[in-house]
Design a protein around this motif. Structure first.
Motif, PDB file in Angstrom:
ATOM      1  N   PHE A 225       2.106  -6.675  -5.617  1.00 42.32           N
ATOM      2  CA  PHE A 225       1.028  -6.475  -6.577  1.00 42.32           C
ATOM      3  C   PHE A 225      -0.236  -7.262  -6.205  1.00 42.32           C
ATOM      4  O   PHE A 225      -0.863  -6.947  -5.204  1.00 42.32           O
ATOM      5  N   ILE A 226      -0.603  -8.275  -6.952  1.00 42.52           N
ATOM      6  CA  ILE A 226      -1.892  -8.932  -6.712  1.00 42.52           C
ATOM      7  C   ILE A 226      -1.960  -9.558  -5.324  1.00 42.52           C
ATOM      8  O   ILE A 226      -3.038  -9.736  -4.759  1.00 42.52           O
ATOM      9  N   ASN A 227      -0.808  -9.850  -4.744  1.00 41.71           N
ATOM     10  CA  ASN A 227      -0.778 -10.463  -3.417  1.00 41.71           C
ATOM     11  C   ASN A 227      -0.528  -9.454  -2.298  1.00 41.71           C
ATOM     12  O   ASN A 227      -0.354  -9.849  -1.140  1.00 41.71           O
ATOM     13  N   TYR A 228      -0.513  -8.180  -2.641  1.00 46.40           N
ATOM     14  CA  TYR A 228      -0.232  -7.168  -1.618  1.00 46.40           C
ATOM     15  C   TYR A 228      -1.456  -6.941  -0.733  1.00 46.40           C
ATOM     16  O   TYR A 228      -2.584  -6.811  -1.230  1.00 46.40           O
ATOM     17  N   THR A 229      -1.227  -6.903   0.562  1.00 40.12           N
ATOM     18  CA  THR A 229      -2.243  -6.537   1.537  1.00 40.12           C
ATOM     19  C   THR A 229      -1.712  -5.384   2.362  1.00 40.12           C
ATOM     20  O   THR A 229      -0.648  -5.494   2.982  1.00 40.12           O
ATOM     21  N   MET A 230      -2.436  -4.283   2.384  1.00 45.70           N
ATOM     22  CA  MET A 230      -1.977  -3.119   3.127  1.00 45.70           C
ATOM     23  C   MET A 230      -2.082  -3.394   4.628  1.00 45.70           C
ATOM     24  O   MET A 230      -3.140  -3.787   5.120  1.00 45.70           O
ATOM     25  N   PRO A 231      -1.003  -3.182   5.373  1.00 46.06           N
ATOM     26  CA  PRO A 231      -1.061  -3.405   6.823  1.00 46.06           C
ATOM     27  C   PRO A 231      -2.100  -2.496   7.470  1.00 46.06           C
ATOM     28  O   PRO A 231      -2.248  -1.331   7.087  1.00 46.06           O
ATOM     29  N   PRO A 232      -2.836  -2.997   8.466  1.00 45.96           N
ATOM     30  CA  PRO A 232      -3.887  -2.194   9.093  1.00 45.96           C
ATOM     31  C   PRO A 232      -3.395  -0.873   9.662  1.00 45.96           C
ATOM     32  O   PRO A 232      -4.128   0.126   9.649  1.00 45.96           O
ATOM     33  N   HIS A 233      -2.147  -0.821  10.143  1.00 46.40           N
ATOM     34  CA  HIS A 233      -1.674   0.412  10.771  1.00 46.40           C
ATOM     35  C   HIS A 233      -1.568   1.570   9.776  1.00 46.40           C
ATOM     36  O   HIS A 233      -1.607   2.725  10.167  1.00 46.40           O
ATOM     37  N   VAL A 234      -1.458   1.255   8.482  1.00 45.61           N
ATOM     38  CA  VAL A 234      -1.317   2.321   7.486  1.00 45.61           C
ATOM     39  C   VAL A 234      -2.593   3.148   7.405  1.00 45.61           C
ATOM     40  O   VAL A 234      -2.542   4.384   7.299  1.00 45.61           O
ATOM     41  N   LEU A 235      -3.742   2.502   7.476  1.00 49.78           N
ATOM     42  CA  LEU A 235      -5.016   3.207   7.334  1.00 49.78           C
ATOM     43  C   LEU A 235      -5.561   3.710   8.652  1.00 49.78           C
ATOM     44  O   LEU A 235      -6.495   4.520   8.662  1.00 49.78           O
TER      45      LEU A 235
END
Length: 255
Positions: A225-235
């Motif tokens: 949740f508030i601490n989630y960072t989407m990994p660069p490879h996803v985008l």
């Protein structure tokens, strides 16, 4: 009325609709193998266990590979999703449910809050009822009979103004419908529709990909949740539509 309009109309009336053969067998096999590999990694390596919920639900499937990420904008399903939720809707979550022998999400439930409790006292025209969130569920294994633990729904329950008791049994007067499927079939289920995953009574693990979509104002649920960072490879190479579905919105009323 075209085919997509018919799906949207059925969804509004019944609380669900079914698409057949939206994914080819080779893509289904790839996704199933990716999910199984991720499950085994979660079991073997404690740092990975935050991806596994309840021993059944593999969270944030879009992180596992582009096969899962790209299905977020699967045609023609996404057209119906956007018709129901708006063209600024987004993904709330994307999980693979891995249901082994003897398991299931057997209690009837709705997802999230009860949005329309006052419906119990009103005669509602389904076409006037807004849809706030829904699940797109894609069968990654065949579910030919009830023994395989299909998703079950109570048609019309999204208009009842009630949530079911968390029990394997429906209240008197309600009859379940089993959404039996072949691999690659897809069904959309309103988050307010009473549903459950029947117990898997076979010797084969059942896999289903579940992507929840919501209107812009419904919060995304990417653990932690508030601490989630989407990994660069996803985008990477995702394209503007998938970026928006993953949360890359234009500025709006609140920021």
């Amino acid at each position: 009325m075209n085919t997509l309009d018919l799906h949207a109309e059925e969804f509004r009336q019944q609380g669900f609709t079914v698409f057949r053969s939206v994914l080819p067998p080779d893509q289904v096999k790839l996704m199933r193998n990716l999910a199984e590999g991720r499950y085994r990694a979660c079991v073997a390596d404690p740092p990975d266990r935050d991806t596994l919920r309840g021993g059944v639900s593999l969270m944030r499937a879009f992180e596992f590979g582009t096969a899962f990420r790209d299905v977020l904008a699967l045609e023609p399903v996404i057209q119906v999703v956007e018709a129901l939720l708006g063209d600024d809707c987004h993904v709330i979550s994307q999980n693979v449910l891995r249901t082994p022998t003897g398991r299931g999400i057997v209690n009837w439930h709705i997802d999230d809050a009860l949005f329309f409790p006052f419906f119990a006292d009103l005669n509602i025209d389904p076409k006037h009822v807004p849809v706030y969130s829904l699940n797109v569920m894609i069968a990654l294994s065949d579910v030919p009979t009830d023994a395989f633990g299909p998703t079950q729904v109570a048609p019309g329950s999204h208009l009842s103004g009630r949530r079911p008791e968390r029990s394997p049994d429906l209240p008197a007067g309600w009859e379940p419908v089993s959404l039996r499927a072949q691999t690659g079939d897809c069904y959309l289920v309103n988050s307010q529709t009473w549903h459950r995953g029947a117990q898997n009574e076979t010797g084969r693990t059942r896999y289903v990909l579940t992507t929840a979509y919501g209107r812009r104002f419904i919060s995304q649920r990417f653990y932690p949740f508030i601490n989630y960072t989407m990994p660069p490879h996803v985008l990477s190479g995702a394209g503007s539509r998938i970026e928006r579905l993953l949360g890359a919105h234009d500025k709006g009323p609140y920021g």
